[in-house]
Design a protein around this motif. Structure first.
Motif, PDB file in Angstrom:
ATOM      1  N   HIS A  54      -4.177  -7.206   7.605  1.00 16.49           N
ATOM      2  CA  HIS A  54      -4.701  -6.481   7.077  1.00 16.49           C
ATOM      3  C   HIS A  54      -4.021  -6.605   5.148  1.00 16.49           C
ATOM      4  O   HIS A  54      -2.612  -6.776   5.671  1.00 16.49           O
ATOM      5  CB  HIS A  54      -4.015  -5.288   7.791  1.00 16.49           C
ATOM      6  N   PRO A  55      -4.472  -7.229   4.745  1.00 21.34           N
ATOM      7  CA  PRO A  55      -3.666  -7.424   3.404  1.00 21.34           C
ATOM      8  C   PRO A  55      -3.046  -6.678   2.570  1.00 21.34           C
ATOM      9  O   PRO A  55      -2.034  -7.008   2.173  1.00 21.34           O
ATOM     10  CB  PRO A  55      -4.876  -8.560   2.835  1.00 21.34           C
ATOM     11  N   GLU A  56      -3.879  -5.568   2.295  1.00 25.10           N
ATOM     12  CA  GLU A  56      -3.437  -4.437   1.967  1.00 25.10           C
ATOM     13  C   GLU A  56      -2.082  -3.971   2.222  1.00 25.10           C
ATOM     14  O   GLU A  56      -1.603  -3.311   1.486  1.00 25.10           O
ATOM     15  CB  GLU A  56      -4.546  -2.667   1.731  1.00 25.10           C
ATOM     16  N   LYS A  57      -1.461  -3.556   2.919  1.00 26.84           N
ATOM     17  CA  LYS A  57      -0.632  -3.600   3.898  1.00 26.84           C
ATOM     18  C   LYS A  57       0.765  -4.299   4.079  1.00 26.84           C
ATOM     19  O   LYS A  57       1.670  -4.095   4.427  1.00 26.84           O
ATOM     20  CB  LYS A  57      -0.379  -3.089   5.342  1.00 26.84           C
ATOM     21  N   LEU A  58       0.081  -5.256   3.563  1.00 34.86           N
ATOM     22  CA  LEU A  58       1.500  -6.124   2.190  1.00 34.86           C
ATOM     23  C   LEU A  58       2.705  -5.678   0.766  1.00 34.86           C
ATOM     24  O   LEU A  58       1.674  -5.531   0.377  1.00 34.86           O
ATOM     25  CB  LEU A  58       0.542  -7.850   2.292  1.00 34.86           C
ATOM     26  N   ASN A  59       3.682  -5.838   0.867  1.00 38.61           N
ATOM     27  CA  ASN A  59       4.180  -5.576  -0.319  1.00 38.61           C
ATOM     28  C   ASN A  59       4.189  -7.131  -0.464  1.00 38.61           C
ATOM     29  O   ASN A  59       4.888  -8.210   0.505  1.00 38.61           O
ATOM     30  CB  ASN A  59       6.051  -5.033  -0.083  1.00 38.61           C
ATOM     31  N   ARG A  60       4.712  -7.402  -1.510  1.00 38.14           N
ATOM     32  CA  ARG A  60       4.748  -8.692  -2.307  1.00 38.14           C
ATOM     33  C   ARG A  60       6.227  -9.203  -3.299  1.00 38.14           C
ATOM     34  O   ARG A  60       6.120  -8.111  -4.366  1.00 38.14           O
ATOM     35  CB  ARG A  60       3.823  -9.307  -3.061  1.00 38.14           C
ATOM     36  N   GLN A  61       6.821  -9.363  -2.694  1.00 38.18           N
ATOM     37  CA  GLN A  61       7.798 -10.257  -4.359  1.00 38.18           C
ATOM     38  C   GLN A  61       8.266 -11.509  -4.192  1.00 38.18           C
ATOM     39  O   GLN A  61       7.511 -12.083  -3.160  1.00 38.18           O
ATOM     40  CB  GLN A  61       9.187  -9.422  -3.298  1.00 38.18           C
ATOM     41  N   GLU A  73       5.008 -16.656  -3.398  1.00 39.25           N
ATOM     42  CA  GLU A  73       5.566 -14.852  -2.498  1.00 39.25           C
ATOM     43  C   GLU A  73       5.635 -14.662  -1.690  1.00 39.25           C
ATOM     44  O   GLU A  73       5.021 -14.610  -0.885  1.00 39.25           O
ATOM     45  CB  GLU A  73       4.410 -13.790  -3.033  1.00 39.25           C
ATOM     46  N   LEU A  74       6.498 -13.791  -0.391  1.00 39.61           N
ATOM     47  CA  LEU A  74       6.976 -13.110   0.080  1.00 39.61           C
ATOM     48  C   LEU A  74       6.401 -11.700   0.567  1.00 39.61           C
ATOM     49  O   LEU A  74       6.229 -10.891  -0.406  1.00 39.61           O
ATOM     50  CB  LEU A  74       8.751 -13.014  -0.045  1.00 39.61           C
ATOM     51  N   CYS A  75       5.661 -12.455   1.507  1.00 37.24           N
ATOM     52  CA  CYS A  75       4.895 -10.890   1.923  1.00 37.24           C
ATOM     53  C   CYS A  75       5.383  -9.954   3.209  1.00 37.24           C
ATOM     54  O   CYS A  75       5.559 -11.317   3.978  1.00 37.24           O
ATOM     55  CB  CYS A  75       3.397 -11.589   2.515  1.00 37.24           C
ATOM     56  N   THR A  76       5.695  -9.330   3.145  1.00 43.39           N
ATOM     57  CA  THR A  76       6.069  -8.147   3.940  1.00 43.39           C
ATOM     58  C   THR A  76       5.100  -6.756   4.151  1.00 43.39           C
ATOM     59  O   THR A  76       4.681  -6.836   3.848  1.00 43.39           O
ATOM     60  CB  THR A  76       7.675  -7.825   3.510  1.00 43.39           C
ATOM     61  N   CYS A  77       5.404  -6.408   5.765  1.00 43.50           N
ATOM     62  CA  CYS A  77       4.946  -5.439   6.482  1.00 43.50           C
ATOM     63  C   CYS A  77       5.109  -3.876   5.132  1.00 43.50           C
ATOM     64  O   CYS A  77       6.257  -4.338   5.246  1.00 43.50           O
ATOM     65  CB  CYS A  77       4.576  -5.048   8.093  1.00 43.50           C
ATOM     66  N   ALA A  78       4.514  -3.669   5.001  1.00 43.24           N
ATOM     67  CA  ALA A  78       4.637  -2.083   3.765  1.00 43.24           C
ATOM     68  C   ALA A  78       5.208  -1.287   4.982  1.00 43.24           C
ATOM     69  O   ALA A  78       5.981  -0.245   4.546  1.00 43.24           O
ATOM     70  CB  ALA A  78       3.338  -1.620   3.019  1.00 43.24           C
ATOM     71  N   ASP A  79       5.024  -1.183   6.500  1.00 46.12           N
ATOM     72  CA  ASP A  79       5.041  -0.178   7.426  1.00 46.12           C
ATOM     73  C   ASP A  79       6.414  -0.259   8.127  1.00 46.12           C
ATOM     74  O   ASP A  79       7.731   0.714   7.930  1.00 46.12           O
ATOM     75  CB  ASP A  79       4.274  -0.006   8.311  1.00 46.12           C
ATOM     76  N   CYS A  80       6.701  -1.278   8.142  1.00 45.88           N
ATOM     77  CA  CYS A  80       7.787  -1.595   8.743  1.00 45.88           C
ATOM     78  C   CYS A  80       8.853  -2.597   8.482  1.00 45.88           C
ATOM     79  O   CYS A  80      10.263  -3.547   8.695  1.00 45.88           O
ATOM     80  CB  CYS A  80       8.225  -2.505  10.430  1.00 45.88           C
ATOM     81  N   GLY A  81       8.273  -3.298   7.252  1.00 45.81           N
ATOM     82  CA  GLY A  81       9.685  -4.304   6.623  1.00 45.81           C
ATOM     83  C   GLY A  81       9.221  -5.665   7.111  1.00 45.81           C
ATOM     84  O   GLY A  81      10.441  -6.434   6.792  1.00 45.81           O
TER      85      GLY A  81
END
Length: 145
Positions: A54-61, A73-81
């Motif tokens: 589910h790449p659409e659920k990733l936050n990128r920084q 880019e560090l990818c974290t889960c948008a739901d749980c971090g």
């Protein structure tokens, strides 16, 4: 279906059926800053070898705050971090830190030490593994796409 390597969180899963192309203990200041660990187990996979459901659920920084335009880019889960992976904007590699990104403790051990800097005052590792001031000399970056 079982995969050779799998991780992630309850919301986003990653997996690979190919071995990592690099598997080292990192001593760099960026890994220390991001993970809070004195050293970090880091595994590089070819970009297309590590799949994300589910790449659409990733936050990128940016991975490196001092180089926000850098390739990782560090990818974290948008739901749980939860940290999920590092993604390369040049599509060469994807990186996991097994102990922080949901991988089994049986993940293969590192083969060498990377980015060791004696100027930090940290004793040189003495576990018998090669120690390098960068990635291992024979490492070749895969082509991006």
């Amino acid at each position: 279906m079982s995969h050779s390597f799998s991780g992630g969180c309850d919301h986003v899963h990653t997996h690979a059926d190919h071995d990592p192309i690099d598997n080292h203990t990192c001593h760099c200041s960026v890994c220390k800053s991001v993970t809070g660990q004195p050293t970090t187990h880091v595994a590089f996979f070819r970009h297309d070898d590590l799949e994300v459901d589910h790449p659409e659920k990733l936050n990128r920084q940016p991975f490196n705050a001092n180089n926000p335009d850098g390739p990782l880019e560090l990818c974290t889960c948008a739901d749980c971090g939860t940290p999920i992976m590092l993604d390369d904007k040049q599509n060469r590699i994807r990186v996991i830190v097994p102990n922080l990104m949901g991988y089994d403790p049986s993940f293969p051990d590192t083969t060498y030490h990377a980015f060791y800097d004696p100027a930090t005052g940290v004793p040189r590792p003495d576990d018998g593994k090669p120690v390098h001031e960068a990635l291992r000399p024979d490492f070749v970056w895969p082509q991006g796409h």
